[in-house]
Design an enzyme around this catalytic site. Structure first.
Site, mmCIF file in Angstrom:
data_model
loop_
_atom_site.group_PDB
_atom_site.id
_atom_site.type_symbol
_atom_site.label_atom_id
_atom_site.label_comp_id
_atom_site.label_asym_id
_atom_site.label_seq_id
_atom_site.Cartn_x
_atom_site.Cartn_y
_atom_site.Cartn_z
ATOM 1 N N ASP A 85 73.771 47.213 58.478
ATOM 2 C CA ASP A 85 74.812 46.776 57.833
ATOM 3 C C ASP A 85 74.620 45.031 58.047
ATOM 4 O OD1 ASP A 85 74.668 49.341 58.095
ATOM 5 O OD2 ASP A 85 75.293 50.243 60.371
HETATM 6 N N1 URA Z 1 71.736 52.093 61.343
HETATM 7 C C1 URA Z 1 72.723 51.703 61.751
HETATM 8 O O1 URA Z 1 74.163 52.512 62.023
HETATM 9 N N2 URA Z 1 72.880 50.761 61.111
HETATM 10 C C2 URA Z 1 72.523 50.195 60.607
HETATM 11 O O2 URA Z 1 71.883 48.803 60.163
HETATM 12 C C3 URA Z 1 70.272 50.113 60.288
HETATM 13 C C4 URA Z 1 70.487 51.783 61.057
#
Ligand code: URA
Length: 233
Positions: free
Chosen positions: A101
């Site tokens: 993310d």
């Molecule tokens: N899980 C998440 O919630 N976000 C990420 O960026 C990676 C794994």
């Protein structure tokens, strides 16, 4: 390999611009001008553009320490793509293996080897991804064994039919844990903690399989993977 593909893979030229160079007679193969873009470049051929030797580069395998506020996407959108941090030719044609993310930091693997990328992402290969997670609500001592058990036996995520695969939770402090998962559902770590009524306020990927984020890389820095790291996947 066709000569037009050879040109686009060994230079900054697009396939179309490579063809224009060919038609202008700027490309030689073993000293002979070749204008035919479909010409098959023989093994060991000395290909030159405007007299300069050019070579097709091998496959590239990169680890990057993703800073906050960058996207694991092949285009710049609200935030710049992590690919904008790579000062190498054709960076935007590389593939990001396992996305994070925008607010997640840490280890991102980037390659142009589609099969390698597929292998490391595949749940069948069960390649563990380890995250350091900061939690909004500290875990109470008495809850910890039960929470570890829930992660190990699978958690029901909202809008998912099946439970998550077994995950390993290691508690560092009441509000900092390490979580190793072997799949990569959308926002998986955040959703796993949300399913237990907690909230992730910091997320950093430290390791994928045996490939650990190099501690000498500051946020935004990258390096090529070693041969052993590539072969580990
Ligand atoms: N899980 C998440 O919630 N976000 C990420 O960026 C990676 C794994």
């Amino acid at each position: 390999m066709r000569l037009d593909k050879y040109l686009s893979e060994s230079t900054e030229l697009s396939r179309a611009n490579g063809k224009k160079c060919l038609h202008r007679g700027e490309v030689t193969c073993d000293g002979i001008v070749v204008k035919n873009s479909a010409f098959k470049v023989p093994e060991g051929c000395d290909v030159r553009l405007l007299g300069e030797p050019i070579k097709v580069r091998g496959l590239r395998y990169i680890m990057l320490n993703k800073p906050e506020g960058t996207l694991c996407s092949n285009v710049d959108e609200v935030y710049p793509s992590v690919l904008s941090l790579l000062d190498i030719p054709k960076a935007y044609s590389l593939h990001i293996a396992g996305r994070l993310d925008a607010d997640t930091t840490g280890l991102v693997l980037i390659t142009d080897d589609g099969q390698w990328s597929h292998r490391q992402a595949s749940p069948v290969k069960a390649c563990g991804k380890r995250y350091r997670v900061l939690l909004a609500d500290p875990l109470a001592e008495a809850q910890i064994p039960d929470i570890i058990e829930q992660f190990a036996s699978g958690i029901a995520l909202r809008n998912e039919k099946s439970l998550t695969r077994p995950a390993l939770l290691e508690v560092m402090t009441p509000s900092e844990v390490l979580l190793t998962i072997t799949e990569g559902k959308y926002h998986q770590v955040k959703r796993m903690f949300a399913a237990l009524g907690n909230r992730v306020v910091g997320l950093h990927r430290e390791q994928v399989g045996v490939i650990a984020l190099d501690s000498s890389l500051r946020p935004g820095e990258w390096r090529y993977l070693t041969r052993d790291e590539v072969l580990s996947v």
